[in-house]
Write an enzyme that holds these catalytic residues in place. Structure first.
Site, PDB file in Angstrom:
ATOM      1  N   LYS A  63       2.435   3.706 -25.125  1.00  0.00           N
ATOM      2  CA  LYS A  63       1.132   4.361 -25.020  1.00  0.00           C
ATOM      3  C   LYS A  63       0.544   4.001 -23.664  1.00  0.00           C
ATOM      4  CE  LYS A  63      -2.269   6.515 -27.455  1.00  0.00           C
ATOM      5  NZ  LYS A  63      -2.078   7.758 -28.244  1.00  0.00           N
ATOM      6  N   THR A 113       2.058   5.554 -31.622  1.00  0.00           N
ATOM      7  CA  THR A 113       1.272   5.316 -30.409  1.00  0.00           C
ATOM      8  C   THR A 113      -0.194   5.106 -30.745  1.00  0.00           C
ATOM      9  OG1 THR A 113       0.882   7.679 -29.978  1.00  0.00           O
ATOM     10  CG2 THR A 113       2.883   6.698 -29.055  1.00  0.00           C
ATOM     11  N   ASP A 114      -0.672   5.709 -31.826  1.00  0.00           N
ATOM     12  CA  ASP A 114      -2.056   5.464 -32.236  1.00  0.00           C
ATOM     13  C   ASP A 114      -2.240   4.004 -32.651  1.00  0.00           C
ATOM     14  OD1 ASP A 114      -4.762   6.646 -32.979  1.00  0.00           O
ATOM     15  OD2 ASP A 114      -4.163   5.706 -34.877  1.00  0.00           O
ATOM     16  N   PHE A 220      -0.312   0.392  19.886  1.00  0.00           N
ATOM     17  CA  PHE A 220       1.047   0.775  19.499  1.00  0.00           C
ATOM     18  C   PHE A 220       1.742   1.303  20.740  1.00  0.00           C
ATOM     19  CE2 PHE A 220       4.164   3.636  17.266  1.00  0.00           C
ATOM     20  CZ  PHE A 220       4.897   2.605  16.697  1.00  0.00           C
ATOM     21  N   ARG A 237      -6.905   1.369  19.661  1.00  0.00           N
ATOM     22  CA  ARG A 237      -6.971   2.391  18.623  1.00  0.00           C
ATOM     23  C   ARG A 237      -7.635   1.800  17.383  1.00  0.00           C
ATOM     24  NH1 ARG A 237      -1.131   2.890  15.461  1.00  0.00           N
ATOM     25  NH2 ARG A 237      -0.888   0.657  15.011  1.00  0.00           N
ATOM     26  N   GLN A 287       3.463  -2.998  11.178  1.00  0.00           N
ATOM     27  CA  GLN A 287       4.607  -3.759  10.676  1.00  0.00           C
ATOM     28  C   GLN A 287       4.442  -5.255  10.968  1.00  0.00           C
ATOM     29  OE1 GLN A 287       4.657  -0.879  12.229  1.00  0.00           O
ATOM     30  NE2 GLN A 287       6.436   0.388  11.705  1.00  0.00           N
ATOM     31  N   ASN A 313      -0.442   4.647   6.705  1.00  0.00           N
ATOM     32  CA  ASN A 313      -1.472   4.817   7.731  1.00  0.00           C
ATOM     33  C   ASN A 313      -2.581   5.738   7.255  1.00  0.00           C
ATOM     34  OD1 ASN A 313       1.163   4.772  10.025  1.00  0.00           O
ATOM     35  ND2 ASN A 313      -0.497   3.302  10.105  1.00  0.00           N
ATOM     36  N   HIS A 315      -5.046   7.744   9.494  1.00  0.00           N
ATOM     37  CA  HIS A 315      -5.194   8.012  10.923  1.00  0.00           C
ATOM     38  C   HIS A 315      -6.631   8.401  11.270  1.00  0.00           C
ATOM     39  CE1 HIS A 315      -0.964   7.647  11.732  1.00  0.00           C
ATOM     40  NE2 HIS A 315      -0.657   8.563  10.835  1.00  0.00           N
TER      41      HIS A 315
END
Length: 366
Positions: A63, A113-114, A220, A237, A287, A313, A315
Site C-alpha cells: 500500500k 491493502t485496506d 565552469f 555564475r 561534481q 542543475n 540553470h
C-alpha cells in the site's frame, strides 16, 4: 443549496424518459446488447487467458500514499508545547505464500491493502512517531510480528516539513506553518531470520528536493571542447540545484539517533556547497563540490557508512539581452549592461550530477 421547483422536475421527467428510450433504440439499431447498469454480471467468470505458466520471478504486495498526522501532546496537567509529525507511507510485503495469489487466484492469506492502511494509524497511535526512520522500523516490526507468513517488509516514509509558527516574535505553542518543498525520507527493510526472529533493520535515510542557490563563487571552465561545443568558459555564475541525498549507516548497537544524524548530514552538505558564511567557497564544478560535501559528511557523522548525492542543475542563465539593448545606440538603454545581476531561470533540459562517497571497506548503496 439550489432546489428545482416541483413543476420543473415534472416537466424534466418525460424528457429524461424520452432520451433514455432514444439511446436504447440507437443501441438496438447498432446491434449492441443492452445491459442495465443496476444488473450484476451473471455470466461465467473466466480469470485467466494464459496458455503457458511462465516463472513468477519476483513479487510483492503493498500500500502506498498513506498519510498520517501525529500530534504529540503533553500529559494532562503538564504545560508543554505540542509537537507534530506528518508522514506519507509506502508499504511492501513479501512472502513466498503470496505466489499463489498471482498464479492460483488464492487470496486466503493475503493481507488486504485496506488492512495495511489501517495499520499505519494503529502504529502511529502506539508510538511517538519521532522520526521517519523509527516510524518505518516500528511499522515493519509490527507487520512481521503480527503476520508469521511474511518473510520481509519494506517501508518508505516521507516527512512533511511543518515548522513551528512564530507570532509577534515568539514561537507558538501549538501552531505550525508548512515549510519548503524539501522532504526528509527513510526506507526501512526488516527480514525474518531462519530462526524466526527479526533481522537488524536496514535503514537508508534521505533528503529530497533541497533546493539551493549561491550567486557567486562558482565557475565552469577547462572542459573538453569540440565542434559540438557552444558553451563558453566562465569563472562567475550562479550555482543552483535541487539536491537529493541518501545515506546508509554503520552497524551499531544501540542504533544511532536518526534525527541528530540527519541534522549533521544536512549541515555539512550545506557547508560543502556554500562554504563559510563570510566569503563562501569556490566551486570549480558541481561534481567537485558535492564530492567535497560528501567527504565533510563522513568526517562529521561517524554513524554514516556512505552517502549518495544527486544534483540536477537548475540553470540561471545570464540575461545577455541587456548587453544587446545597451549596444543598440539608444540613449535610454545605456544603463542596461549585464553585471551578473539579472538572470533567466530555465530548468529543462539540465545536467545531472551524482556521486557516492563511502568509507573504505563499506559497501556503497547502488
Amino acid at each position: 443549496r439550489l432546489v428545482a421547483p416541483r413543476d420543473m422536475l415534472g416537466r424534466l421527467r418525460p424528457l429524461a424518459r424520452a432520451a433514455a428510450s432514444a439511446v436504447g433504440l440507437g443501441a438496438a439499431a447498432l446491434g449492441v446488447h443492452q445491459v442495465s447498469l443496476a444488473e450484476p454480471y451473471n455470466g461465467p467468470k473466466v480469470s485467466r487467458l494464459r496458455e503457458t505458466e511462465h516463472a513468477l520471478a519476483s513479487h510483492y504486495h503493498g500500500k502506498w500514499r498513506v498519510k498520517v498526522l501525529k500530534v504529540r501532546r503533553p500529559p494532562p496537567g503538564v504545560e508543554a508545547r505540542h509537537e507534530v509529525a506528518e508522514f506519507k507511507v509506502a508499504i511492501r510485503l513479501f512472502s513466498d505464500d503470496y505466489e499463489k495469489v498471482f498464479t492460483d487466484d488464492d487470496n486466503a492469506e493475503l493481507i488486504a491493502t485496506d488492512t495495511q492502511k489501517n495499520t499505519v494509524y494503529v502504529v502511529a497511535k502506539r508510538t511517538a512517531c519521532e522520526s521517519p526512520e523509527q516510524f518505518g522500523i516500528d511499522l515493519a516490526s509490527h507487520f512481521l510480528t503480527e503476520y508469521g507468513l511474511l518473510s520481509k517488509v519494506e517501508v518508505d516514509v516521507e516527512e512533511m516539513p511543518w515548522d513551528r509558527a512564530v507570532v509577534a516574535g515568539a514561537e507558538h505553542d501549538h501552531a505550525f506553518v508548512l515549510g519548503s518543498s524539501e522532504r526528509a525520507t527513510a526506507t526501512v527493510a526488516i527480514s525474518r531470520t531462519p530462526g524466526g526472529g527479526l533481522s537488524r533493520p536496514c535503514v537508508t535515510s534521505g533528503i529530497q528536493n533541497m533546493t539551493i542557490l549561491k550567486t557567486t563563487q562558482s565557475g565552469f571552465a577547462g572542459y573538453l571542447k569540440d565542434r559540438y561545443t557552444l558553451l563558453p568558459d566562465t569563472e562567475e555564475r550562479c550555482l543552483a540545484t535541487e539536491l537529493c541525498a541518501d545515506w546508509t549507516f554503520m552497524p551499531s548497537d544501540p542504533p544511532p539517533n536518526y534525527r541528530a544524524v540527519r541534522a549533521t548530514v544536512r549541515e555539512h552538505l550545506k557547508r560543502g556547497i556554500f562554504g563559510p558564511a563570510k566569503g563562501g567557497v569556490f566551486s570549480a564544478s558541481l561534481q567537485a563540490t558535492i564530492y567535497d560535501a560528501g567527504c565533510l559528511v563522513l568526517d562529521a557523522a561517524p554513524a554514516v557508512s556512505a552517502i549518495t548525492i544527486f544534483t540536477p542543475n537548475l540553470h540561471y542563465l545570464p540575461a545577455k539581452l541587456l548587453d544587446q539593448l545597451a549596444a543598440s545606440g539608444d540613449a535610454g538603454a545605456a544603463d542596461l549592461k549585464f553585471e551578473d545581476d539579472v538572470f533567466v531561470p530555465t530548468f529543462e533540459p539540465s545536467g545531472t550530477i551524482s556521486c557516492v562517497v563511502a568509507r573504505k571497506g563499506s559497501v556503497p548503496k547502488k
